[in-house]
Design a protein around this motif. Structure first.
Motif, PDB file in Angstrom:
ATOM      1  N   GLU A   4       0.833  -1.204   0.000  1.00 52.82           N
ATOM      2  CA  GLU A   4       0.000   0.000   0.000  1.00 52.82           C
ATOM      3  C   GLU A   4       0.869   1.256   0.000  1.00 52.82           C
ATOM      4  O   GLU A   4       0.611   2.200  -0.747  1.00 52.82           O
ATOM      5  CB  GLU A   4      -0.930   0.011   1.214  1.00 52.82           C
ATOM      6  N   ILE A   5       1.906   1.257   0.809  1.00 50.64           N
ATOM      7  CA  ILE A   5       2.826   2.397   0.855  1.00 50.64           C
ATOM      8  C   ILE A   5       3.512   2.568  -0.494  1.00 50.64           C
ATOM      9  O   ILE A   5       3.632   3.684  -1.010  1.00 50.64           O
ATOM     10  CB  ILE A   5       3.852   2.221   1.996  1.00 50.64           C
ATOM     11  N   SER A   6       3.941   1.461  -1.068  1.00 47.66           N
ATOM     12  CA  SER A   6       4.599   1.500  -2.375  1.00 47.66           C
ATOM     13  C   SER A   6       3.670   2.055  -3.442  1.00 47.66           C
ATOM     14  O   SER A   6       4.073   2.891  -4.259  1.00 47.66           O
ATOM     15  CB  SER A   6       5.062   0.093  -2.750  1.00 47.66           C
ATOM     16  N   GLN A   7       2.428   1.598  -3.440  1.00 51.32           N
ATOM     17  CA  GLN A   7       1.452   2.100  -4.417  1.00 51.32           C
ATOM     18  C   GLN A   7       1.168   3.582  -4.198  1.00 51.32           C
ATOM     19  O   GLN A   7       1.034   4.338  -5.155  1.00 51.32           O
ATOM     20  CB  GLN A   7       0.148   1.295  -4.337  1.00 51.32           C
ATOM     21  N   ASN A   8       1.100   4.004  -2.938  1.00 47.59           N
ATOM     22  CA  ASN A   8       0.884   5.430  -2.644  1.00 47.59           C
ATOM     23  C   ASN A   8       2.034   6.279  -3.167  1.00 47.59           C
ATOM     24  O   ASN A   8       1.807   7.372  -3.692  1.00 47.59           O
ATOM     25  CB  ASN A   8       0.710   5.662  -1.140  1.00 47.59           C
ATOM     26  N   ILE A   9       3.261   5.790  -3.045  1.00 43.85           N
ATOM     27  CA  ILE A   9       4.414   6.545  -3.541  1.00 43.85           C
ATOM     28  C   ILE A   9       4.329   6.719  -5.050  1.00 43.85           C
ATOM     29  O   ILE A   9       4.567   7.816  -5.574  1.00 43.85           O
ATOM     30  CB  ILE A   9       5.738   5.852  -3.130  1.00 43.85           C
ATOM     31  N   VAL A  10       3.963   5.675  -5.757  1.00 46.77           N
ATOM     32  CA  VAL A  10       3.809   5.756  -7.217  1.00 46.77           C
ATOM     33  C   VAL A  10       2.704   6.740  -7.578  1.00 46.77           C
ATOM     34  O   VAL A  10       2.868   7.589  -8.463  1.00 46.77           O
ATOM     35  CB  VAL A  10       3.520   4.357  -7.816  1.00 46.77           C
ATOM     36  N   THR A  11       1.591   6.655  -6.884  1.00 49.14           N
ATOM     37  CA  THR A  11       0.465   7.556  -7.144  1.00 49.14           C
ATOM     38  C   THR A  11       0.831   9.000  -6.833  1.00 49.14           C
ATOM     39  O   THR A  11       0.507   9.912  -7.595  1.00 49.14           O
ATOM     40  CB  THR A  11      -0.770   7.122  -6.327  1.00 49.14           C
ATOM     41  N   GLU A  12       1.512   9.223  -5.710  1.00 52.45           N
ATOM     42  CA  GLU A  12       1.943  10.574  -5.342  1.00 52.45           C
ATOM     43  C   GLU A  12       2.855  11.166  -6.420  1.00 52.45           C
ATOM     44  O   GLU A  12       2.700  12.331  -6.807  1.00 52.45           O
ATOM     45  CB  GLU A  12       2.683  10.547  -3.999  1.00 52.45           C
ATOM     46  N   THR A  13       3.778  10.360  -6.920  1.00 56.30           N
ATOM     47  CA  THR A  13       4.688  10.822  -7.976  1.00 56.30           C
ATOM     48  C   THR A  13       3.921  11.170  -9.241  1.00 56.30           C
ATOM     49  O   THR A  13       4.201  12.196  -9.886  1.00 56.30           O
ATOM     50  CB  THR A  13       5.760   9.754  -8.265  1.00 56.30           C
ATOM     51  N   ASN A  14       2.957  10.347  -9.609  1.00 60.63           N
ATOM     52  CA  ASN A  14       2.132  10.627 -10.793  1.00 60.63           C
ATOM     53  C   ASN A  14       1.375  11.936 -10.627  1.00 60.63           C
ATOM     54  O   ASN A  14       1.317  12.750 -11.553  1.00 60.63           O
ATOM     55  CB  ASN A  14       1.149   9.485 -11.058  1.00 60.63           C
ATOM     56  N   ILE A  15       0.786  12.135  -9.460  1.00 58.58           N
ATOM     57  CA  ILE A  15       0.043  13.372  -9.187  1.00 58.58           C
ATOM     58  C   ILE A  15       0.974  14.572  -9.295  1.00 58.58           C
ATOM     59  O   ILE A  15       0.649  15.569  -9.946  1.00 58.58           O
ATOM     60  CB  ILE A  15      -0.624  13.315  -7.790  1.00 58.58           C
ATOM     61  N   GLU A  16       2.141  14.483  -8.658  1.00 54.29           N
ATOM     62  CA  GLU A  16       3.096  15.590  -8.681  1.00 54.29           C
ATOM     63  C   GLU A  16       3.502  15.945 -10.105  1.00 54.29           C
ATOM     64  O   GLU A  16       3.518  17.128 -10.481  1.00 54.29           O
ATOM     65  CB  GLU A  16       4.334  15.226  -7.850  1.00 54.29           C
ATOM     66  N   ASN A  17       3.804  14.937 -10.912  1.00 53.80           N
ATOM     67  CA  ASN A  17       4.223  15.194 -12.295  1.00 53.80           C
ATOM     68  C   ASN A  17       3.100  15.796 -13.134  1.00 53.80           C
ATOM     69  O   ASN A  17       3.334  16.704 -13.938  1.00 53.80           O
ATOM     70  CB  ASN A  17       4.752  13.911 -12.938  1.00 53.80           C
ATOM     71  N   LEU A  18       1.887  15.308 -12.959  1.00 54.06           N
ATOM     72  CA  LEU A  18       0.757  15.845 -13.719  1.00 54.06           C
ATOM     73  C   LEU A  18       0.444  17.282 -13.308  1.00 54.06           C
ATOM     74  O   LEU A  18       0.131  18.124 -14.157  1.00 54.06           O
ATOM     75  CB  LEU A  18      -0.471  14.950 -13.552  1.00 54.06           C
ATOM     76  N   VAL A  19       0.517  17.576 -12.016  1.00 52.14           N
ATOM     77  CA  VAL A  19       0.260  18.942 -11.549  1.00 52.14           C
ATOM     78  C   VAL A  19       1.332  19.889 -12.098  1.00 52.14           C
ATOM     79  O   VAL A  19       1.018  20.971 -12.589  1.00 52.14           O
ATOM     80  CB  VAL A  19       0.185  18.998 -10.007  1.00 52.14           C
ATOM     81  N   LYS A  20       2.580  19.471 -12.048  1.00 53.47           N
ATOM     82  CA  LYS A  20       3.662  20.300 -12.592  1.00 53.47           C
ATOM     83  C   LYS A  20       3.461  20.549 -14.084  1.00 53.47           C
ATOM     84  O   LYS A  20       3.773  21.630 -14.585  1.00 53.47           O
ATOM     85  CB  LYS A  20       5.017  19.649 -12.344  1.00 53.47           C
ATOM     86  N   SER A  21       2.929  19.563 -14.788  1.00 55.99           N
ATOM     87  CA  SER A  21       2.701  19.722 -16.232  1.00 55.99           C
ATOM     88  C   SER A  21       1.611  20.751 -16.534  1.00 55.99           C
ATOM     89  O   SER A  21       1.498  21.222 -17.666  1.00 55.99           O
ATOM     90  CB  SER A  21       2.334  18.382 -16.874  1.00 55.99           C
ATOM     91  N   LYS A  22       0.842  21.108 -15.527  1.00 51.54           N
ATOM     92  CA  LYS A  22      -0.209  22.124 -15.688  1.00 51.54           C
ATOM     93  C   LYS A  22       0.312  23.537 -15.435  1.00 51.54           C
ATOM     94  O   LYS A  22      -0.459  24.487 -15.363  1.00 51.54           O
ATOM     95  CB  LYS A  22      -1.383  21.844 -14.737  1.00 51.54           C
ATOM     96  N   GLY A  23       1.635  23.683 -15.245  1.00 50.79           N
ATOM     97  CA  GLY A  23       2.223  25.004 -15.116  1.00 50.79           C
ATOM     98  C   GLY A  23       2.611  25.408 -13.708  1.00 50.79           C
ATOM     99  O   GLY A  23       2.987  26.553 -13.477  1.00 50.79           O
ATOM    100  N   PHE A  24       2.559  24.480 -12.775  1.00 48.38           N
ATOM    101  CA  PHE A  24       2.970  24.789 -11.408  1.00 48.38           C
ATOM    102  C   PHE A  24       4.476  24.618 -11.277  1.00 48.38           C
ATOM    103  O   PHE A  24       5.057  23.714 -11.878  1.00 48.38           O
ATOM    104  CB  PHE A  24       2.239  23.893 -10.404  1.00 48.38           C
ATOM    105  N   VAL A  25       5.104  25.494 -10.505  1.00 51.24           N
ATOM    106  CA  VAL A  25       6.550  25.454 -10.320  1.00 51.24           C
ATOM    107  C   VAL A  25       6.957  24.186  -9.573  1.00 51.24           C
ATOM    108  O   VAL A  25       7.906  23.500  -9.949  1.00 51.24           O
ATOM    109  CB  VAL A  25       7.030  26.703  -9.548  1.00 51.24           C
ATOM    110  N   ASP A  26       6.218  23.863  -8.527  1.00 49.05           N
ATOM    111  CA  ASP A  26       6.534  22.682  -7.725  1.00 49.05           C
ATOM    112  C   ASP A  26       5.260  22.112  -7.117  1.00 49.05           C
ATOM    113  O   ASP A  26       4.265  22.824  -6.956  1.00 49.05           O
ATOM    114  CB  ASP A  26       7.532  23.029  -6.629  1.00 49.05           C
ATOM    115  N   CYS A  27       5.320  20.841  -6.759  1.00 50.83           N
ATOM    116  CA  CYS A  27       4.159  20.162  -6.171  1.00 50.83           C
ATOM    117  C   CYS A  27       4.646  19.000  -5.318  1.00 50.83           C
ATOM    118  O   CYS A  27       5.550  18.273  -5.721  1.00 50.83           O
ATOM    119  CB  CYS A  27       3.248  19.644  -7.279  1.00 50.83           C
ATOM    120  N   VAL A  28       4.019  18.841  -4.149  1.00 55.54           N
ATOM    121  CA  VAL A  28       4.257  17.677  -3.305  1.00 55.54           C
ATOM    122  C   VAL A  28       2.889  17.126  -2.915  1.00 55.54           C
ATOM    123  O   VAL A  28       2.035  17.858  -2.419  1.00 55.54           O
ATOM    124  CB  VAL A  28       5.062  18.039  -2.038  1.00 55.54           C
TER     125      VAL A  28
END
Length: 74
Positions: A4-28
């Motif tokens: 579950e932790i491993s899957q959350n890390i993958v999901t968190e990374t996907n979210i961060e990358n997609l948000v950054k692709s929308k023009g945000f400087v940084d995202c966590v």
């Protein structure tokens, strides 16, 4: 729990990358206990449309309902 932790890390990374692709400087993104906290940095003013876009990304990626998503703009 480890998977579950491993899957959350993958999901968190996907979210961060997609948000950054929308023009945000940084995202966590942090997923825990069925909720997601997202901290973003954006050049310029943070608008309600930005929040909607971020929530859409989190809902699609993490299958977390919009009422369990917290967004903080720095």
């Amino acid at each position: 729990q480890a998977s579950e932790i491993s899957q959350n890390i993958v999901t968190e990374t996907n979210i961060e990358n997609l948000v950054k692709s929308k023009g945000f400087v940084d995202c966590v993104a942090f997923i825990q206990n069925g909720a997601c906290n997202v901290v973003v940095q954006k050049d310029g003013e943070f608008a309600s449309a930005d929040a909607i876009a971020i929530k859409d990304i989190v809902v699609a990626q993490a299958k977390i309902s919009a009422d369990k998503i917290t967004i903080v703009s720095k």
